[in-house]
Design an enzyme around this catalytic site. Sequence first.
Site, PDB file in Angstrom:
ATOM      1  N   GLU A  53     -13.081-118.078 -19.142  1.00 26.35           N
ATOM      2  CA  GLU A  53     -12.632-119.407 -19.529  1.00 26.35           C
ATOM      3  C   GLU A  53     -11.248-119.645 -18.937  1.00 26.35           C
ATOM      4  OE1 GLU A  53     -11.290-122.024 -23.424  1.00 26.35           O
ATOM      5  OE2 GLU A  53     -12.629-120.306 -23.696  1.00 26.35           O
ATOM      6  N   TRP A  96      10.900-124.830 -12.196  1.00 26.35           N
ATOM      7  CA  TRP A  96      11.669-124.792 -13.446  1.00 26.35           C
ATOM      8  C   TRP A  96      13.156-124.662 -13.156  1.00 26.35           C
ATOM      9  CZ3 TRP A  96      14.740-120.921 -15.598  1.00 26.35           C
ATOM     10  CH2 TRP A  96      15.026-121.033 -16.953  1.00 26.35           C
ATOM     11  N   HIS A 114      12.856-117.024 -10.977  1.00 28.67           N
ATOM     12  CA  HIS A 114      12.082-115.782 -10.919  1.00 28.67           C
ATOM     13  C   HIS A 114      12.627-114.738 -11.900  1.00 28.67           C
ATOM     14  CE1 HIS A 114       9.726-117.308  -7.689  1.00 28.67           C
ATOM     15  NE2 HIS A 114      10.708-117.307  -6.807  1.00 28.67           N
ATOM     16  N   TRP A 155       4.076-113.436   1.000  1.00 31.40           N
ATOM     17  CA  TRP A 155       4.903-112.934   2.106  1.00 31.40           C
ATOM     18  C   TRP A 155       5.334-114.065   3.030  1.00 31.40           C
ATOM     19  CZ3 TRP A 155       6.767-108.323   1.409  1.00 31.40           C
ATOM     20  CH2 TRP A 155       6.024-107.343   0.751  1.00 31.40           C
ATOM     21  N   GLU A 193      -0.314-113.856  -0.160  1.00 30.20           N
ATOM     22  CA  GLU A 193       0.180-115.066   0.493  1.00 30.20           C
ATOM     23  C   GLU A 193       1.682-115.269   0.295  1.00 30.20           C
ATOM     24  OE1 GLU A 193      -4.060-115.161   0.052  1.00 30.20           O
ATOM     25  OE2 GLU A 193      -2.530-115.015  -1.514  1.00 30.20           O
ATOM     26  N   LEU A 221      -1.958-101.524 -25.623  1.00 33.47           N
ATOM     27  CA  LEU A 221      -2.345-102.545 -24.656  1.00 33.47           C
ATOM     28  C   LEU A 221      -2.236-102.015 -23.225  1.00 33.47           C
ATOM     29  CD1 LEU A 221      -1.379-106.271 -24.707  1.00 33.47           C
ATOM     30  CD2 LEU A 221      -0.832-104.939 -22.682  1.00 33.47           C
ATOM     31  N   ARG A 234       6.624-116.833   2.162  1.00 33.06           N
ATOM     32  CA  ARG A 234       7.767-117.551   1.621  1.00 33.06           C
ATOM     33  C   ARG A 234       9.026-117.181   2.408  1.00 33.06           C
ATOM     34  NH1 ARG A 234       7.342-117.706  -5.020  1.00 33.06           N
ATOM     35  NH2 ARG A 234       5.254-118.653  -5.135  1.00 33.06           N
ATOM     36  N   ARG A 279      16.059-121.062  -6.912  1.00 34.24           N
ATOM     37  CA  ARG A 279      14.721-120.561  -7.238  1.00 34.24           C
ATOM     38  C   ARG A 279      14.759-119.132  -7.781  1.00 34.24           C
ATOM     39  NH1 ARG A 279      10.196-123.023  -5.355  1.00 34.24           N
ATOM     40  NH2 ARG A 279       9.140-121.019  -5.112  1.00 34.24           N
ATOM     41  N   ASP A 300       3.082-119.372 -12.876  1.00 32.09           N
ATOM     42  CA  ASP A 300       3.444-120.426 -11.939  1.00 32.09           C
ATOM     43  C   ASP A 300       4.594-121.276 -12.473  1.00 32.09           C
ATOM     44  OD1 ASP A 300       3.281-121.813  -9.595  1.00 32.09           O
ATOM     45  OD2 ASP A 300       1.282-122.614  -9.933  1.00 32.09           O
ATOM     46  N   GLY A 301       5.419-121.758 -11.556  1.00 32.67           N
ATOM     47  CA  GLY A 301       6.443-122.728 -11.895  1.00 32.67           C
ATOM     48  C   GLY A 301       7.856-122.210 -12.003  1.00 32.67           C
TER      49      GLY A 301
END
Length: 238
Positions: free
Chosen positions: A203, A21, A33, A65, A63, A127, A67, A29, A16-17
């Site tokens: 957590e 940023w 990204h 989409w 959600e 990983l 934007r 924006r 997020d952000g």
Amino acid sequence: MEEEKKIPAHVAIILDGNGRWAKAKGMPRNYGHMQGAKAVEDILVVARDMGIKYLTVYAFSTENWSRPEAEVSALMTILRNYLKTSIKKSMKNNVRCRVIGERQALSEDIQKAIQELEEATAENTGLTFTIAINYGSRDEIRRAVKKIAQKVKDGEVDPEEITEDMIGANLDTNFLPDPDLMIRTCNEQRISNFLLWQCAYTEFYYTPVAWPDFDKTQLELAVESYGMRNRKFGGLKN
């Protein structure tokens, strides 16, 4: 004697952000990204080196989409570029890549790129890196219920035989253990339809740091918080 650090096996991150940023820096924006995508690459290596076995990131939600069309188009371009370069990097780092979410809404070239990435890295033993694309947890659960309902209709499953394990086996994440630690950046404290079923005992860690600035130090702080709580309470899943 220094106490051994408790490392979560599976870390999930809500990225997020990026836009905020970029705006704070007087940039569009989309620049945020792009930098966010680079941050994913960096954190992937850091997580591997820390001993984290599974890393899951929320890249594009169902959600998203809604934007502005130009922003969605830019996000898809960044995704295309990321998928193109991921095979070489994943093979170099022995990373196994998987994608969760409803793929049918994605363009054919992106679907093909996802398939190629998964197939190319399927035998890697390091990983496991999972990218949530066009993912929404309610949609995932809906699709799982439909699969099980069809099996009931076809006489393959008795309703009394439906268990939590069966539901889990029909989710997109059936190849993953549940997350031990969920991180959300930029000080948002909500789950945003991400891994609702899987986070029953997870957590949560929130940080004011925007995703493009989330680095090794920030991940270490999140993992240290997780370790301290586990030492204090003797394990969270009880």
